[in-house]
Design a protein around this motif. Structure first.
Motif, PDB file in Angstrom:
ATOM      1  N   LEU A  74       2.164   0.901  19.593  1.00 20.39           N
ATOM      2  CA  LEU A  74       1.795   1.356  20.925  1.00 20.39           C
ATOM      3  C   LEU A  74       1.425   0.168  21.798  1.00 20.39           C
ATOM      4  O   LEU A  74       1.792   0.086  22.962  1.00 20.39           O
TER       5      LEU A  74
ATOM      6  N   LYS B 258       2.806   5.671  18.770  1.00 21.09           N
ATOM      7  CA  LYS B 258       3.165   6.949  19.385  1.00 21.09           C
ATOM      8  C   LYS B 258       4.130   7.676  18.460  1.00 21.09           C
ATOM      9  O   LYS B 258       4.959   7.045  17.796  1.00 21.09           O
ATOM     10  N   SER B 259       4.030   8.988  18.449  1.00 20.98           N
ATOM     11  CA  SER B 259       4.925   9.783  17.609  1.00 20.98           C
ATOM     12  C   SER B 259       6.385   9.588  18.003  1.00 20.98           C
ATOM     13  O   SER B 259       7.279   9.731  17.159  1.00 20.98           O
TER      14      SER B 259
ATOM     15  N   ILE C 288      -0.564  10.651  19.331  1.00 20.84           N
ATOM     16  CA  ILE C 288      -0.894   9.245  19.107  1.00 20.84           C
ATOM     17  C   ILE C 288      -1.529   9.102  17.726  1.00 20.84           C
ATOM     18  O   ILE C 288      -2.464   9.828  17.385  1.00 20.84           O
TER      19      ILE C 288
ATOM     20  N   ASP D  98       3.965  15.795  18.140  1.00 27.39           N
ATOM     21  CA  ASP D  98       3.820  14.753  19.149  1.00 27.39           C
ATOM     22  C   ASP D  98       2.361  14.335  19.267  1.00 27.39           C
ATOM     23  O   ASP D  98       1.457  15.167  19.133  1.00 27.39           O
TER      24      ASP D  98
ATOM     25  N   ASP E 275      -0.808  15.853  20.842  1.00 26.15           N
ATOM     26  CA  ASP E 275      -0.769  16.164  22.273  1.00 26.15           C
ATOM     27  C   ASP E 275      -1.240  17.597  22.477  1.00 26.15           C
ATOM     28  O   ASP E 275      -0.958  18.478  21.647  1.00 26.15           O
TER      29      ASP E 275
END
Length: 135
Positions: free
Chosen positions: A75, A57-58, A45, A43, A131
């Motif tokens: 995004l 974004k993932s 960006i 997860d 993240d």
């Protein structure tokens, strides 16, 4: 959007790996299934490797089976520019970073998302900011 990022060819060559330079500044394409993110599932960006602009974004990433990271939406639509590409005897839509004009890949009208798009992006053009644990 902030000011346009402009650097000399020599500056880009010093700041990027050879593959990153060829992909982002000379519009080359990495071989399918060879990039570091084609099967990445973390997860986070995805940011432009040249200027760190957030691109994808993932959670919008999916396995298109094509060998390149694929996303069904950006995004922020203003983070990219779409340009008609007539190279290689076909008509495609090139995707570049709006902040620094880095070549990212191409977008095709065969994706699973609400707009039906597949952003087929070179791993060499991006950096994944994962993240943090616990977020």
């Amino acid at each position: 959007m902030s000011d346009k990022i402009v650097k000399s060819d020599e500056q880009w060559q010093q700041e990027l790996s050879e593959e990153q330079y060829l992909v982002t500044r000379k519009a080359h394409t990495e071989r399918p299934f060879s990039g570091i993110y084609w099967d990445e599932t973390s997860d986070g960006i995805y940011r432009c490797v040249c200027c760190q602009t957030p691109l994808f974004k993932s959670t919008a990433k999916f396995d298109a089976g094509c060998g390149w990271p694929s996303f069904y939406e950006t995004l922020d639509k203003s983070a990219i520019k779409e340009i008609t590409d007539t190279s290689h005897g076909m008509v495609r839509t090139e995707v570049v970073c709006a902040a620094c004009d880095a070549h990212l890949g191409h977008v095709f009208p065969d994706g699973p998302g609400p707009e039906g798009l597949r952003y087929c992006i070179n791993s060499a053009s991006m950096h994944l900011e994962k993240d943090s644990e616990g977020e």
